[in-house]
Structure formats: structure tokens, C-alpha cells
Motif scaffolding. Structure first.
Motif, short mmCIF file in Angstrom:
data_model
loop_
_atom_site.label_atom_id
_atom_site.label_comp_id
_atom_site.label_asym_id
_atom_site.label_seq_id
_atom_site.Cartn_x
_atom_site.Cartn_y
_atom_site.Cartn_z
N ALA A 50 0.83 -1.09 -0.12
CA ALA A 50 0.16 0.00 -0.10
C ALA A 50 0.82 1.48 -0.10
N ALA A 51 1.87 1.27 0.73
CA ALA A 51 2.92 2.29 0.98
C ALA A 51 3.62 2.69 -0.44
N LEU A 52 3.83 1.55 -1.06
CA LEU A 52 4.47 1.67 -2.55
C LEU A 52 3.61 2.33 -3.40
N GLN A 53 2.31 2.00 -3.33
CA GLN A 53 1.35 2.52 -4.45
C GLN A 53 0.87 3.85 -3.80
N CYS A 54 0.94 4.37 -2.82
CA CYS A 54 0.47 5.49 -2.22
C CYS A 54 0.38 6.63 -3.01
N CYS A 79 -4.05 3.34 -1.29
CA CYS A 79 -3.66 2.97 0.05
C CYS A 79 -4.93 1.86 0.44
N ARG A 80 -6.15 2.59 0.27
CA ARG A 80 -7.38 1.83 0.71
C ARG A 80 -7.48 0.66 -0.14
N THR A 81 -7.41 0.75 -1.40
CA THR A 81 -7.67 -0.32 -2.35
C THR A 81 -6.81 -1.59 -2.13
N VAL A 82 -5.41 -1.01 -1.90
CA VAL A 82 -4.38 -2.35 -1.60
C VAL A 82 -4.76 -2.77 -0.59
N LEU A 83 -5.25 -2.22 0.66
CA LEU A 83 -5.40 -2.80 1.79
C LEU A 83 -6.65 -3.67 1.68
N ALA A 84 -7.80 -3.19 0.81
CA ALA A 84 -8.99 -3.87 0.70
C ALA A 84 -8.73 -5.17 -0.14
N GLY A 85 -7.48 -5.12 -0.80
CA GLY A 85 -7.34 -6.34 -1.83
C GLY A 85 -7.81 -6.16 -3.29
N THR A 86 -8.30 -4.81 -3.66
CA THR A 86 -8.85 -4.74 -4.80
C THR A 86 -7.92 -3.80 -5.75
N HIS A 87 -6.66 -3.53 -5.69
CA HIS A 87 -5.85 -2.46 -6.16
C HIS A 87 -5.45 -3.38 -7.46
N ARG A 111 2.32 -12.27 -15.47
CA ARG A 111 1.57 -10.78 -15.21
C ARG A 111 2.47 -9.92 -14.45
N ALA A 112 3.60 -10.54 -13.56
CA ALA A 112 4.40 -9.74 -12.91
C ALA A 112 5.38 -8.68 -14.18
N ALA A 113 5.59 -9.31 -15.46
CA ALA A 113 6.31 -8.73 -16.19
C ALA A 113 5.66 -7.48 -16.93
N ARG A 114 4.34 -7.45 -16.80
CA ARG A 114 3.65 -6.18 -17.32
C ARG A 114 3.99 -5.24 -16.48
N ALA A 115 3.73 -3.92 -17.21
CA ALA A 115 4.10 -2.56 -16.46
C ALA A 115 2.78 -2.34 -15.75
N PRO A 116 2.97 -1.54 -14.77
CA PRO A 116 1.50 -1.53 -13.76
C PRO A 116 0.59 -0.50 -14.53
N SER A 117 -0.51 -0.72 -14.32
CA SER A 117 -1.72 0.01 -15.16
C SER A 117 -2.12 1.28 -14.52
N ALA A 118 -1.91 1.51 -13.31
CA ALA A 118 -2.26 2.67 -12.77
C ALA A 118 -1.46 3.17 -11.50
N GLY A 119 -0.81 2.18 -10.77
CA GLY A 119 0.05 2.46 -9.64
C GLY A 119 1.51 2.96 -10.19
N ARG A 120 2.23 2.83 -9.15
CA ARG A 120 3.74 3.23 -9.39
C ARG A 120 4.54 1.75 -9.57
N TRP A 121 4.18 0.78 -8.90
CA TRP A 121 4.79 -0.52 -9.12
C TRP A 121 3.72 -1.46 -9.33
N ARG A 122 4.15 -2.72 -10.19
CA ARG A 122 3.23 -3.79 -9.94
C ARG A 122 3.86 -5.02 -8.99
N VAL A 123 2.97 -4.99 -7.87
CA VAL A 123 3.37 -5.81 -6.75
C VAL A 123 2.70 -7.15 -6.75
N VAL A 124 3.45 -8.27 -6.80
CA VAL A 124 3.24 -9.47 -6.46
C VAL A 124 3.44 -10.13 -5.04
N LEU A 125 2.40 -10.21 -4.35
CA LEU A 125 2.33 -10.67 -2.89
C LEU A 125 2.22 -12.20 -2.64
N VAL A 126 3.02 -13.05 -2.39
CA VAL A 126 2.82 -14.53 -2.21
C VAL A 126 2.80 -14.85 -0.68
#
Ligand code: ZN
Length: 390
Positions: A50-54, A79-87, A111-126
């Protein structure tokens, strides 16, 4: 408020991650979050995402957080959409499967190879990166070694040793510790609106495992089952009782695990049948039976693991009682995990010495080890119960 509010009792981790967020140019592309179960690995990873995309700007002056705000404001849309799992640019992989197969990882890497669509980063959390198979870990390795410029992998596992060394060595470590009872209680009060007295009890009884503490605080059944488990310590007076109580303990754990998995099993089966175009199980063509069989095998394995996990937790609870007995016997003057059973604990403490208590703790540890090594749970628990007799 900030995204770090729910990362309970981890000041060093929060400081480390805030620093990384503040210097995007020096961003590490693969992170490994480790810590004991219940310490909040995935909560910390999610807060980081969330902080990365803020949306707070580089100069900190403009954005939803207001002047001087820091990334991770907790209030902006990102921040809110990342925390809600919908970013859209943060993908969270949480699996109930025993392992994460190579096909799943290939799709992730793509999927991780694609550029982010709206945010600053593309984040994959496992969330359960320890469930990568060796093959799938190797597939992932390439993406971590030569990461796309704006991709960040956040892997979570109980300990670094749960990951193959090649992955481990390419990730920046984030080590969570067991939060204090006070930190966990405060989180339950603030985040979940739980009454402070109940929160204090639950955090203590769960020995700072955040998820378990919440369940204990909210679910009277869970509190009763825990009480039932502890009761074993007072009831193993002879061989007969030991055997009976051992059987009951294994049954209670088994029921709890079944209750937790049954609903999901049925939903998965219905989903699969629908996807195979066979709504009614009776009409299933022979060619499709193997797929249903594979699902059933997977579910059976999962159920076995769930039973083992619940039973292990029960033994951890039981050990906490003898740990309390030892504290009293040694006059150690530290808080009891099971303070509400103070009188009973004192009674047990008077009936023996520290050596005897240590031998009982050993018996419980042995049972846990044997169960995790696939010994028949009933046999392991019976042997333990016999060793707990006075
Ligand atoms: Zn924000």
C-alpha cells in the motif's frame, strides 16, 4: 492514521519498510518476509504494498494525506484499495493448496512482467511462498534475477530456511518477531473493536498469535475448546483416564478441523463440476472422473494437514499450562499465560517439582514432533498423556 497501524509490535520492520518506500530509486525488487505464525507477515507485506502505491507525491506536499504527508497515508484511494485487496496492480496469492505448482507460477511471472496499469509499481504478494515446489521456485527465480523495472515481489514464509537458497539469497530479508501481548491486545481493541479485558485475555492465551487471539476473542466455542484442552492436565490421574482424555483431545481437534474445511470442500467440488459442465455428480462421464478424484485427493491431504495443525495448536496450549506451572514452581515472577486458572496452576505446582514439570513439557514437545513426522496422532497423544500422569 497510516498503513502501518495494523503492523502490531514490529517497530524495526516498519522503520525498514518506510525507509525503502522513501527512496524509490533504490528499490529492491524481491523481499522475503519471515516470522513465526501469527506474527503478521502478510499484514506487513500488504502495508508495504500500500505504501509503495500510495498517491502522496514525491515532495510529500500534495496528495490525500495533506501537506508533509508520507507515503502510506492510509487514506488515499491507492492505500485503501491495496489494503482491501482490490488494487489493479497488486496481486495477492493466497493458496489453500499444499503446493504452488509450476503452471501457477508461470502465469504469475507473466503478469508480473507487465508494467503497472495505474500504480507506481506492479506488486506480487505471495502469502505462502514456502509452498513453492522446487520446479516452481526455479521458474520464479528468473523473474527475480532479472526483474522488470517496476515489479516488486513480496514473498512470505515462516523462516528463510523454508525457501530454496537461490531464492533466499536474492531477496532482501524482513524479519518479524513475536509481538508483545500488549501490542496484540491493543490491535484487537483498535482494529476489531474488542473489549479491552477480553482482548488482554485473548492475546495472552494465544501467546501473541494475532489470528488466534482474534478468534479466541470473538468465538466462545474456541474459548471453550481451549479450556477443554487445558482440562486434560487436571484429569490424567491414571492410565485409564490418560487414554480416554487423549482420545477426546484428538477428536476435538479433528472436529474443529473438519468444521473449518467442510464448507470450502463442498464449494470447490461444486465449482469443479460446474466447470466440467456436470452439475449433478451422478451424470459425470468417466473421462471427467479423474479430475474430480484429483480434487478429492487434494482436499483429503488438506484435511489431514488441518487436523495436524489444530492438534498441534492444542498441544501448544497444553504446554503453556505446564510452562505456567514451572513459572510458579521457580518463583519466576512473570505473568501466567493462563492467569484465569491461577488457582489450579498453583495446585499442580504444589504436587511436584520443576524436574517433573520439565519432563512433562518434554513429553508434549515429543508428541508435537512425532505428529509432524506423521506418527498416528492418537498414538502420539496417548503416549504423551501417560507421561503427564502424576
Ligand atoms: Zn496513501
Amino acid at each position: 492514521m497510516s498503513v502501518w497501524d495494523d503492523v502490531a509490535g514490529q517497530p524495526e520492520v516498519v522503520a525498514q519498510l518506510r525507509e525503502a518506500v522513501a527512496i524509490p530509486a533504490a528499490m529492491t525488487h524481491a523481499w522475503l518476509f519471515t516470522g513465526p505464525p501469527g506474527s503478521g507477515r502478510s499484514t506487513a507485506a500488504r502495508a508495504f504494498a500500500a505504501a509503495l502505491q500510495c498517491e502522496v507525491n514525491d515532495d510529500g506536499a500534495v496528495g490525500a494525506g495533506g501537506p508533509g504527508a508520507e507515503r502510506g497515508c492510509g487514506v488515499c484511494h491507492a492505500c485503501r484499495t491495496v489494503l482491501a485487496g482490490t488494487h489493479a496492480d497488486v496481486q495477492v496469492v493466497a493458496t489453500e493448496k499444499l503446493s504452488i505448482g509450476v503452471d501457477d507460477v508461470r502465469a504469475l511471472v507473466q503478469r508480473a512482467a507487465r508494467a503497472p496499469s495505474a500504480g507506481r509499481w506492479r506488486v506480487v504478494l505471495v502469502e505462502d511462498a514456502d509452498r513453492f515446489t522446487e520446479h516452481s521456485a526455479n521458474t520464479l527465480l528468473k523473474s527475480i534475477e532479472e526483474p522488470p523495472p517496476r515489479t516488486v515481489w513480496l514473498l512470505c514464509a515462516p523462516s528463510p530456511e523454508d525457501m530454496v537458497t537461490t531464492i533466499q539469497s536474492r531477496c532482501r530479508p524482513v524479519r518479524l518477531r513475536v509481538p508483545s501481548v500488549e501490542d496484540v491486545a491493543a490491535l484487537l481493541v483498535r482494529r476489531d473493536g474488542i473489549d479491552p479485558t477480553m482482548a488482554a485475555y485473548a492475546a495472552r492465551a494465544a501467546q501473541s498469535h494475532v489470528g488466534l487471539a482474534r478468534r479466541l476473542a470473538r468465538d466462545e466455542g474456541a474459548r471453550l475448546r481451549r479450556r477443554q484442552v487445558l482440562q486434560l492436565a487436571f484429569e490424567v490421574t491414571g492410565v485409564g483416564e490418560a487414554v480416554v482424555r487423549a482420545g477426546e483431545l484428538v477428536d476435538v481437534a479433528s472436529e474443529e478441523a473438519t468444521a473449518a474445511t467442510a464448507e470450502r470442500d463442498a464449494a470447490e467440488r461444486a465449482d469443479l463440476l460446474r466447470s466440467l459442465g456436470a452439475e449433478a455428480a451422478g451424470s459425470l462421464p468417466p473421462a471427467l472422473r479423474s479430475q474430480v478424484k484429483a480434487l478429492e485427493d487434494d482436499q483429503k491431504k488438506r484435511a489431514t494437514r488441518a487436523k495436524r495443525d489444530v492438534l498441534d495448536r492444542a498441544l501448544v496450549d497444553l504446554a503453556s499450562l505446564y510452562r505456567d506451572v514451572l513459572v510458579v514452581q521457580l518463583g519466576a515472577g512473570v505473568d501466567l499465560v493462563n492467569a484465569e486458572l491461577g488457582r489450579e496452576v498453583a495446585g499442580l505446582a504444589r504436587r511436584g517439582g520443576p524436574e517433573q514439570t520439565l519432563a512433562r513439557l518434554d513429553a508434549i514437545a515429543t508428541a508435537r514432533r512425532r505428529i509432524s513426522a506423521n506418527v498416528n496422532p492418537l498414538l502420539a497423544v496417548e503416549a504423551m498423556a501417560l507421561a503427564l500422569r502424576p
